[in-house]
Motif scaffolding. Structure first.
Motif, mmCIF file in Angstrom:
data_model
loop_
_atom_site.group_PDB
_atom_site.id
_atom_site.type_symbol
_atom_site.label_atom_id
_atom_site.label_comp_id
_atom_site.label_asym_id
_atom_site.label_seq_id
_atom_site.Cartn_x
_atom_site.Cartn_y
_atom_site.Cartn_z
ATOM 1 N N VAL A 42 -10.423 12.398 -14.578
ATOM 2 C CA VAL A 42 -10.525 13.127 -15.629
ATOM 3 C C VAL A 42 -9.302 14.183 -15.721
ATOM 4 C CG1 VAL A 42 -11.913 14.789 -17.057
ATOM 5 C CG2 VAL A 42 -12.946 12.723 -15.890
ATOM 6 N N ASP A 43 -9.457 15.026 -14.383
ATOM 7 C CA ASP A 43 -8.610 16.272 -14.463
ATOM 8 C C ASP A 43 -6.990 15.738 -14.275
ATOM 9 O OD1 ASP A 43 -10.636 17.802 -14.465
ATOM 10 O OD2 ASP A 43 -10.852 18.095 -12.380
ATOM 11 N N TYR A 44 -6.727 14.802 -13.501
ATOM 12 C CA TYR A 44 -5.193 14.461 -13.372
ATOM 13 C C TYR A 44 -4.795 13.160 -13.921
ATOM 14 C CZ TYR A 44 -5.857 18.532 -10.379
ATOM 15 O OH TYR A 44 -6.005 19.673 -10.027
ATOM 16 N N GLY A 45 -5.870 12.292 -14.413
ATOM 17 C CA GLY A 45 -5.262 10.830 -15.016
ATOM 18 C C GLY A 45 -5.087 9.992 -13.847
ATOM 19 N N PHE A 46 -5.427 10.347 -12.680
ATOM 20 C CA PHE A 46 -5.313 9.217 -11.584
ATOM 21 C C PHE A 46 -6.069 9.787 -10.332
ATOM 22 C CE2 PHE A 46 -2.418 12.447 -10.021
ATOM 23 C CZ PHE A 46 -2.108 12.236 -8.682
ATOM 24 N N ALA A 47 -6.233 8.722 -9.330
ATOM 25 C CA ALA A 47 -7.121 9.312 -8.216
ATOM 26 C C ALA A 47 -6.345 8.165 -7.007
ATOM 27 C CB ALA A 47 -8.478 9.049 -8.128
ATOM 28 N N VAL A 48 -6.707 8.494 -5.904
ATOM 29 C CA VAL A 48 -6.075 7.731 -4.696
ATOM 30 C C VAL A 48 -7.246 7.128 -3.889
ATOM 31 C CG1 VAL A 48 -4.841 7.895 -2.437
ATOM 32 C CG2 VAL A 48 -4.131 9.689 -4.433
ATOM 33 N N LEU A 49 -6.953 5.708 -3.859
ATOM 34 C CA LEU A 49 -8.059 5.013 -3.154
ATOM 35 C C LEU A 49 -7.542 4.348 -1.834
ATOM 36 C CD1 LEU A 49 -10.533 3.440 -4.098
ATOM 37 C CD2 LEU A 49 -9.074 1.488 -4.177
ATOM 38 N N ILE A 50 -8.330 4.706 -0.915
ATOM 39 C CA ILE A 50 -7.997 4.515 0.655
ATOM 40 C C ILE A 50 -8.463 3.044 0.904
ATOM 41 C CG2 ILE A 50 -8.249 5.153 3.071
ATOM 42 C CD1 ILE A 50 -8.708 7.867 1.940
ATOM 43 N N MET A 51 -7.465 2.289 1.213
ATOM 44 C CA MET A 51 -7.777 0.762 1.352
ATOM 45 C C MET A 51 -8.214 0.255 2.578
ATOM 46 S SD MET A 51 -4.389 -0.969 -0.562
ATOM 47 C CE MET A 51 -3.456 -0.112 0.611
ATOM 48 N N PRO A 52 -9.399 -0.456 2.571
ATOM 49 C CA PRO A 52 -9.919 -0.825 3.724
ATOM 50 C C PRO A 52 -8.991 -1.743 4.387
ATOM 51 C CG PRO A 52 -11.153 -1.852 2.028
ATOM 52 C CD PRO A 52 -10.168 -1.067 1.407
ATOM 53 N N PRO A 53 -9.069 -2.301 5.618
ATOM 54 C CA PRO A 53 -8.077 -2.995 6.570
ATOM 55 C C PRO A 53 -7.882 -4.620 5.846
ATOM 56 C CG PRO A 53 -9.720 -2.025 8.091
ATOM 57 C CD PRO A 53 -10.160 -1.719 6.508
ATOM 58 N N HIS A 54 -9.108 -5.075 5.313
ATOM 59 C CA HIS A 54 -8.667 -6.604 4.908
ATOM 60 C C HIS A 54 -7.946 -6.297 3.545
ATOM 61 C CE1 HIS A 54 -12.047 -5.390 2.144
ATOM 62 N NE2 HIS A 54 -11.650 -6.372 1.239
ATOM 63 N N ASP A 60 0.101 -6.228 2.591
ATOM 64 C CA ASP A 60 1.142 -6.131 3.242
ATOM 65 C C ASP A 60 1.600 -7.709 3.115
ATOM 66 O OD1 ASP A 60 0.866 -3.836 4.141
ATOM 67 O OD2 ASP A 60 -0.286 -4.296 5.882
ATOM 68 N N ALA A 61 0.725 -8.832 3.081
ATOM 69 C CA ALA A 61 1.063 -10.255 3.143
ATOM 70 C C ALA A 61 1.804 -10.541 1.598
ATOM 71 C CB ALA A 61 -0.103 -11.071 3.221
ATOM 72 N N SER A 62 1.387 -9.792 0.502
ATOM 73 C CA SER A 62 1.932 -9.819 -0.627
ATOM 74 C C SER A 62 3.439 -9.332 -0.674
ATOM 75 C CB SER A 62 1.169 -9.220 -1.875
ATOM 76 O OG SER A 62 0.145 -10.211 -2.078
ATOM 77 N N TYR A 63 3.629 -7.933 0.109
ATOM 78 C CA TYR A 63 5.096 -7.515 0.369
ATOM 79 C C TYR A 63 5.843 -8.381 0.861
ATOM 80 C CZ TYR A 63 4.015 -2.671 -1.534
ATOM 81 O OH TYR A 63 3.630 -1.594 -2.186
ATOM 82 N N THR A 64 5.344 -8.962 1.815
ATOM 83 C CA THR A 64 6.351 -9.870 2.842
ATOM 84 C C THR A 64 6.463 -11.216 1.617
ATOM 85 O OG1 THR A 64 5.211 -9.217 4.607
ATOM 86 C CG2 THR A 64 6.148 -11.445 4.531
ATOM 87 N N SER A 65 5.656 -11.792 0.905
ATOM 88 C CA SER A 65 5.885 -12.796 0.037
ATOM 89 C C SER A 65 6.780 -12.653 -0.794
ATOM 90 C CB SER A 65 4.516 -13.394 -0.273
ATOM 91 O OG SER A 65 4.720 -14.679 -1.273
ATOM 92 N N ALA A 66 6.501 -11.317 -1.553
ATOM 93 C CA ALA A 66 7.616 -10.839 -2.602
ATOM 94 C C ALA A 66 8.961 -10.785 -2.167
ATOM 95 C CB ALA A 66 6.798 -9.617 -3.356
ATOM 96 N N LYS A 67 9.023 -10.173 -0.931
ATOM 97 C CA LYS A 67 10.440 -10.069 -0.382
ATOM 98 C C LYS A 67 11.191 -11.400 -0.321
ATOM 99 C CE LYS A 67 9.566 -5.455 1.374
ATOM 100 N NZ LYS A 67 9.323 -4.549 2.526
ATOM 101 N N GLU A 68 10.327 -12.137 0.504
ATOM 102 C CA GLU A 68 11.021 -13.476 0.464
ATOM 103 C C GLU A 68 11.437 -14.173 -0.698
ATOM 104 O OE1 GLU A 68 8.864 -15.805 3.356
ATOM 105 O OE2 GLU A 68 8.912 -14.270 4.820
ATOM 106 N N PHE A 69 10.292 -14.057 -1.605
ATOM 107 C CA PHE A 69 10.566 -14.795 -3.094
ATOM 108 C C PHE A 69 11.989 -14.310 -3.775
ATOM 109 C CE2 PHE A 69 10.211 -14.711 -7.729
ATOM 110 C CZ PHE A 69 9.967 -16.138 -8.033
ATOM 111 N N PHE A 70 12.085 -13.044 -3.800
ATOM 112 C CA PHE A 70 13.171 -12.414 -4.635
ATOM 113 C C PHE A 70 14.526 -12.659 -3.945
ATOM 114 C CE2 PHE A 70 9.693 -9.554 -6.294
ATOM 115 C CZ PHE A 70 9.842 -10.128 -7.763
#
Length: 286
Positions: A42-54, A60-70
């Protein structure tokens, strides 16, 4: 307004008041953390989510896949076709991206390279859908409405209720969109102009190239929220126009953009755009 990222940027809000909330706490229904999360939205229009390990593993796997794809020459074989909203798009010196929806249909063509692209992308979809539900429940709790007011906007397959629907079949195509981006930063044009997202909720894992800028309505200025996030563990969450209208503008869709950087470095980004199902009834909550 200046459209080049600055290393000496001043944050127009108190960084200590930005809510960094564990996803696990929202899933557990921790009302204190749910309130912190919603109040920050409400105050700032966003929040930060701390992601669990899974979730971090899937990102991380998607970053790797994306870099290889491009970097693969065959990416052009998967260009988005007329009448379709799935596939590869190349905006010359500006950016390129691959847009996806959930689908197990044999008619949906997935890139063959890198190996496991489809499985990695569907895993990213699943963890983002898993994160969306407790975020929506937290926002509903804060304004004292039933969580179903928000979660019923989602495809039955995304609601996390085993009684809501059978497992997705081959004919099911998800309403939400997700994209792998590569911002080339090789031109003079702003990579992504100011806009708001049209959907329910957007989740973007923080990157190490903090070009994503959010607009602060009070100071009338942009700031790089990613600078105040851990790119290895955190994601930015903000609302889209659907949720804004559903709550009569209580939760606002934040204006944001991707600015230029003075350094010639590529920025890879993963974007989850949660959208309401086509037959969802949109009626302001009260």
């Amino acid at each position: 307004m200046e459209d080049v990222i600055s290393d000496m940027e001043e944050l127009p809000i108190d960084a200590h008041r930005i809510a960094h909330v564990e996803l696990s706490e929202l899933i557990a229904g921790n009302t204190v953390e749910m309130t912190r999360f919603a109040t920050c939205m409400v105050d700032y229009g966003f929040a930060v989510l701390i992601m669990p390990p899974h979730m971090r593993d899937a990102v991380d796997a998607s970053y790797t896949s994306a870099k290889e794809f491009f970097t693969a020459k065959c990416k052009r074989n998967y260009s988005m076709q007329r009448g379709s909203d799935v596939g590869y798009m190349n905006l010359k010196k500006n950016k390129e991206y691959y847009q996806m929806r959930y689908s197990q249909s044999p008619q949906t063509q997935w890139p063959s390279k890198p190996a496991g692209f489809k499985e990695t992308a569907l895993r990213f979809h699943d963890v983002m859908a898993e994160a969306t539900r407790p975020c929506l429940r937290a926002l509903a709790h804060h304004i004292k409405v039933a969580p179903e007011c928000f979660t019923d906007l989602l495809d039955p397959e995304l609601r996390g209720d085993p009684c809501a629907a059978e497992p997705p079949d081959d004919a099911y195509v998800g309403s939400s969109i997700y994209r792998y981006f590569c911002y080339k930063n090789s031109g003079t044009q702003e990579p992504c102009a100011s806009h708001v997202d049209v959907g329910v909720m957007t989740i973007i894992p923080a990157t190490e190239v903090p070009q994503l800028q959010l607009f602060h309505n009070v100071s009338m200025s942009y700031f790089s929220a990613e600078k105040y996030c851990d790119p290895k563990t955190e994601a930015l969450v903000f609302c889209g126009e659907t949720l804004e209208r559903l709550t009569a503008f209580y939760y606002r869709a934040i204006i944001h953009r991707v600015c230029r950087t003075p350094r010639n470095e590529k920025r890879y980004s993963l974007v989850w755009l949660c959208r309401a199902r086509p037959d969802a009834l949109l009626d302001c909550v009260s």
